[in-house]
Design an enzyme around this catalytic site. Structure first.
Site, PDB file in Angstrom:
ATOM      1  N   LYS A  74      -2.521   5.914  -4.495  1.00  0.00           N
ATOM      2  CA  LYS A  74      -3.582   6.899  -4.245  1.00  0.00           C
ATOM      3  C   LYS A  74      -3.254   8.234  -4.906  1.00  0.00           C
ATOM      4  CE  LYS A  74      -3.629   4.758   0.296  1.00  0.00           C
ATOM      5  NZ  LYS A  74      -2.229   4.583   0.689  1.00  0.00           N
ATOM      6  N   HIS A 121      -7.276   9.806  -2.327  1.00  0.00           N
ATOM      7  CA  HIS A 121      -6.668   9.704  -0.988  1.00  0.00           C
ATOM      8  C   HIS A 121      -7.538  10.354   0.102  1.00  0.00           C
ATOM      9  CE1 HIS A 121      -2.391   9.242   0.889  1.00  0.00           C
ATOM     10  NE2 HIS A 121      -3.315   9.052   1.806  1.00  0.00           N
ATOM     11  N   ASP A 150       0.848  -1.194   0.000  1.00  0.00           N
ATOM     12  CA  ASP A 150       0.000   0.000   0.000  1.00  0.00           C
ATOM     13  C   ASP A 150       0.881   1.241   0.000  1.00  0.00           C
ATOM     14  OD1 ASP A 150      -3.020   0.912   0.642  1.00  0.00           O
ATOM     15  OD2 ASP A 150      -1.602   2.250   1.647  1.00  0.00           O
ATOM     16  N   TYR A 161       3.257   9.655  -0.463  1.00  0.00           N
ATOM     17  CA  TYR A 161       4.365   9.063   0.296  1.00  0.00           C
ATOM     18  C   TYR A 161       5.707   9.239  -0.425  1.00  0.00           C
ATOM     19  CZ  TYR A 161       0.365   6.523   2.352  1.00  0.00           C
ATOM     20  OH  TYR A 161      -0.845   6.173   2.913  1.00  0.00           O
TER      21      TYR A 161
END
Ligand code: NDP
Length: 280
Positions: free
Chosen positions: A75, A107, A45, A50
């Site tokens: 996302k 997201h 994930d 990120y």
């Protein structure tokens, strides 16, 4: 160790247990992902936010596990909700992840930004699913009223809703709505980033069963039917978090852990109704 799968509303099966890479430094992500895959994880994930999508793919390539055997979720970042930007952002994620993406999520709903219009953004995910760039599509941090609006104004029901859930924040109203509408629940921060692990109720159950507190909490999620992907950069913890399928929790223990729910006070992350963070 065989991980069960959850059948999504589009007929695709997702491993119920995966590995999250939020807050793993990009320079450490490929190694962490390789270690996770070596241990048997087959579900990752990540997210544009990120900053480690390409490094996540690199970890898969380094592991030697065929890309097709690993489920990767990513996302859409908060800065890209406007339809043309969303189209481009999806192309960017597809390039970084080496081809069509198993599951792609909005997201955050960002109801205070973009004129509150996450519907047009969702329609771009629908388009990308139709043309094959995305295999399954879903949302993250959507409240019941956001899901209801999608149901009224769009055609594809999200395959999942990825939301904060752990013993201190059961998020029950959203989980209930998802259960009633065949939307899979993915529980983020499943151990509340470690905050629930010293709780006496949890440490008591763990001691009785000869398991770690993290294993007890992750097993609680599994038995509730949610999808989880704990994050760790510590190989021994990654292994511990993957070893959840040789024990069960008694009904009374499940109930004791569920009773730790503090409602909204138990949240560790932002509230979806007010979250407006857009990375620069
Ligand atoms: P987690 O609840 O998974 O907790 C991670 C923390 O717990 C780390 O500090 C880790 O330390 C520690 N830890 C992990 N395993 C153990 C263990 N067995 N014993 C003791 N400590 C442990 O938090 P996350 O916020 O990372 O959530 C998991 C995933 O959920 C994310 O990686 C991301 O994929 C997703 N997520 C999604 C969000 C969204 O908005 N959609 C928001 C937040 C998360 P260490 O690494 O040092 O070992």
């Amino acid at each position: 160790m065989s991980v069960p799968t959850i059948m999504l509303n589009d007929g695709r099966e997702i491993p119920q247990l995966g590995f999250g890479v939020f807050q793993i430094d990009p320079t450490e992500t490929a190694q962490a992902v390789k270690t996770a895959l070596d241990l048997g994880y087959r579900h990752l994930d990540t997210a544009q936010m990120y900053g480690n999508e390409a490094e996540t793919l690199q970890g898969v390539l380094d592991s030697g596990v065929p890309r097709g055997e690993v489920w990767i979720t990513s996302k859409l970042n908060n800065g890209f909700h406007e339809p043309d930007e969303a189209r481009q952002a999806i192309d960017d994620s597809v390039a970084k992840l080496g081809g069509p993406i198993d599951l792609y999520l909005i997201h955050w709903p960002l109801p205070t930004l973009y004129g509150g219009d996450f519907v047009s953004t969702w329609k771009v995910l629908e388009e990308a699913r139709a043309d094959g760039r995305l295999k399954s599509i879903g949302v993250s941090n959507f409240q019941v009223n956001h899901l209801q609006r999608l149901a009224q104004e769009t055609t594809v029901v999200p395959a999942v809703n990825q939301i904060e859930v752990h013993p201190y924040f059961g998020n029950e109203a959203v989980r209930r709505y998802c259960g009633e509408h065949q939307i899979g629940v993915e529980a983020w921060s499943p151990i509340a980033q470690g905050k629930v692990l010293d709780d006496p109720t949890i440490t008591d159950v763990a001691r009785r069963l000869g398991k770690s507190p993290a294993q007890v909490v992750l097993r609680w999620h599994i038995e509730r039917g949610d999808i989880v992907f704990p994050k760790s950069v510590t190989p021994s913890r990654m292994e511990e978090n993957f070893s959840l399928f040789d024990f069960e929790l008694a009904e009374e223990d499940l109930a004791l852990i569920s009773a730790l729910d503090q409602g909204d006070a138990g949240r560790t992350g932002g509230h979806p109704d007010t979250m407006d963070y857009v990375p620069s």
